[in-house]
Design an enzyme around this catalytic site. Structure first.
Site, PDB file in Angstrom:
ATOM      1  N   TYR A  26      38.588  10.747  21.191  1.00 23.92           N
ATOM      2  CA  TYR A  26      39.112  10.369  22.505  1.00 23.92           C
ATOM      3  C   TYR A  26      38.497  11.217  23.625  1.00 23.92           C
ATOM      4  O   TYR A  26      38.160  10.697  24.684  1.00 23.92           O
ATOM      5  CB  TYR A  26      40.645  10.511  22.521  1.00 23.92           C
ATOM      6  CG  TYR A  26      41.240  10.285  23.883  1.00 23.92           C
ATOM      7  CD1 TYR A  26      41.354   8.993  24.403  1.00 23.92           C
ATOM      8  CD2 TYR A  26      41.665  11.349  24.670  1.00 23.92           C
ATOM      9  CE1 TYR A  26      41.875   8.775  25.670  1.00 23.92           C
ATOM     10  CE2 TYR A  26      42.194  11.136  25.933  1.00 23.92           C
ATOM     11  CZ  TYR A  26      42.295   9.853  26.431  1.00 23.92           C
ATOM     12  OH  TYR A  26      42.812   9.645  27.685  1.00 23.92           O
ATOM     13  N   GLU A  84      47.548  24.141  22.662  1.00 20.59           N
ATOM     14  CA  GLU A  84      46.128  23.891  22.423  1.00 20.59           C
ATOM     15  C   GLU A  84      45.823  22.398  22.449  1.00 20.59           C
ATOM     16  O   GLU A  84      44.861  21.970  23.062  1.00 20.59           O
ATOM     17  CB  GLU A  84      45.702  24.497  21.079  1.00 20.59           C
ATOM     18  CG  GLU A  84      44.267  24.245  20.702  1.00 20.59           C
ATOM     19  CD  GLU A  84      43.262  24.915  21.631  1.00 20.59           C
ATOM     20  OE1 GLU A  84      42.100  24.446  21.664  1.00 20.59           O
ATOM     21  OE2 GLU A  84      43.590  25.895  22.311  1.00 20.59           O
ATOM     22  N   VAL A  88      48.756  11.801  21.264  1.00 26.82           N
ATOM     23  CA  VAL A  88      49.544  10.654  20.842  1.00 26.82           C
ATOM     24  C   VAL A  88      48.571   9.494  20.701  1.00 26.82           C
ATOM     25  O   VAL A  88      47.756   9.250  21.595  1.00 26.82           O
ATOM     26  CB  VAL A  88      50.648  10.324  21.877  1.00 26.82           C
ATOM     27  CG1 VAL A  88      51.405   9.061  21.481  1.00 26.82           C
ATOM     28  CG2 VAL A  88      51.604  11.507  22.042  1.00 26.82           C
ATOM     29  N   GLY A  96      57.323   7.584  25.477  1.00 25.45           N
ATOM     30  CA  GLY A  96      58.077   8.832  25.581  1.00 25.45           C
ATOM     31  C   GLY A  96      57.713   9.881  24.552  1.00 25.45           C
ATOM     32  O   GLY A  96      58.347  10.934  24.490  1.00 25.45           O
ATOM     33  N   TYR A 132      51.229  14.996  33.341  1.00 26.23           N
ATOM     34  CA  TYR A 132      51.704  16.383  33.372  1.00 26.23           C
ATOM     35  C   TYR A 132      52.372  16.715  34.700  1.00 26.23           C
ATOM     36  O   TYR A 132      53.426  17.350  34.730  1.00 26.23           O
ATOM     37  CB  TYR A 132      50.556  17.360  33.116  1.00 26.23           C
ATOM     38  CG  TYR A 132      49.920  17.223  31.744  1.00 26.23           C
ATOM     39  CD1 TYR A 132      50.659  16.868  30.626  1.00 26.23           C
ATOM     40  CD2 TYR A 132      48.565  17.455  31.576  1.00 26.23           C
ATOM     41  CE1 TYR A 132      50.062  16.738  29.376  1.00 26.23           C
ATOM     42  CE2 TYR A 132      47.959  17.335  30.331  1.00 26.23           C
ATOM     43  CZ  TYR A 132      48.716  16.973  29.238  1.00 26.23           C
ATOM     44  OH  TYR A 132      48.140  16.857  28.015  1.00 26.23           O
TER      45      TYR A 132
END
Length: 171
Positions: A26, A84, A88, A96, A132
């Site tokens: 990713y 670190e 998901v 969530g 975030y």
């Protein structure tokens, strides 16, 4: 189906390694991914563990993880919790899971009396940055990660800053 989070065990090493590899893909960093199931096992469950890990499961299937360890703030005079990796699987984002992992880690940081909970994010990963900040985190604009690895680390440890230098450290 429901989300469960739990502390990883040695039986989870192959799962963790597989999720780490997915994260490397990713982040477009598979070319520098060197972790092996053996190195993950040693780091998490060897005689001197360097990190801890949470596993996220949905309906029993592994869908993500968070790998973390303690650092230390000289200014606060207390340890901190450093995240670190949080990952998901793309098909499970928006349910969530990331928030649950971060919230559990924040709880661990509070329980362990950590002065801060921090991590880094790639500057191109705007979805993560937006997530975030929506959770109350601050992306620090004036700090840069400094890293020394591989041959550069070896050369520096041996007293030279480049491959042409033949100087030896003073004793």
């Amino acid at each position: 189906m429901s989300l469960t989070l739990r502390t990883a065990t040695a039986d989870d090493v192959d799962t963790i390694h597989g999720l780490m590899r997915e994260l490397a893909v990713y982040e477009k960093l598979l070319d520098i991914f060197e972790a092996t199931p053996q190195s993950v096992h040693e780091a998490l469950f060897g005689p001197a563990p360097a990190a801890e890990c949470l596993i996220a499961r949905w309906g029993g299937e592994p869908i993500g993880y968070a790998l973390y360890f303690h650092n230390f703030s000289t200014f606060l005079g207390r340890r901190g919790l450093y995240l670190e990796d949080v990952y998901v699987r793309p098909s499970m984002r928006g349910k969530g899971v990331g928030q649950a992992l971060l919230r559990q880690l924040a709880g661990i940081a509070v329980e362990r009396n950590c002065g801060r909970f921090e991590w880094t994010v790639l500057d191109w990963n705007q979805p993560a940055i937006d997530f975030y900040t929506s959770q109350g985190a601050t992306v620090l604009p004036d700090w840069r990660v400094v890293r020394m690895t591989g041959e550069a680390l070896e050369r520096f440890a041996n007293g030279s800053k480049d491959s042409k230098s033949s100087a030896t450290p003073a004793s």
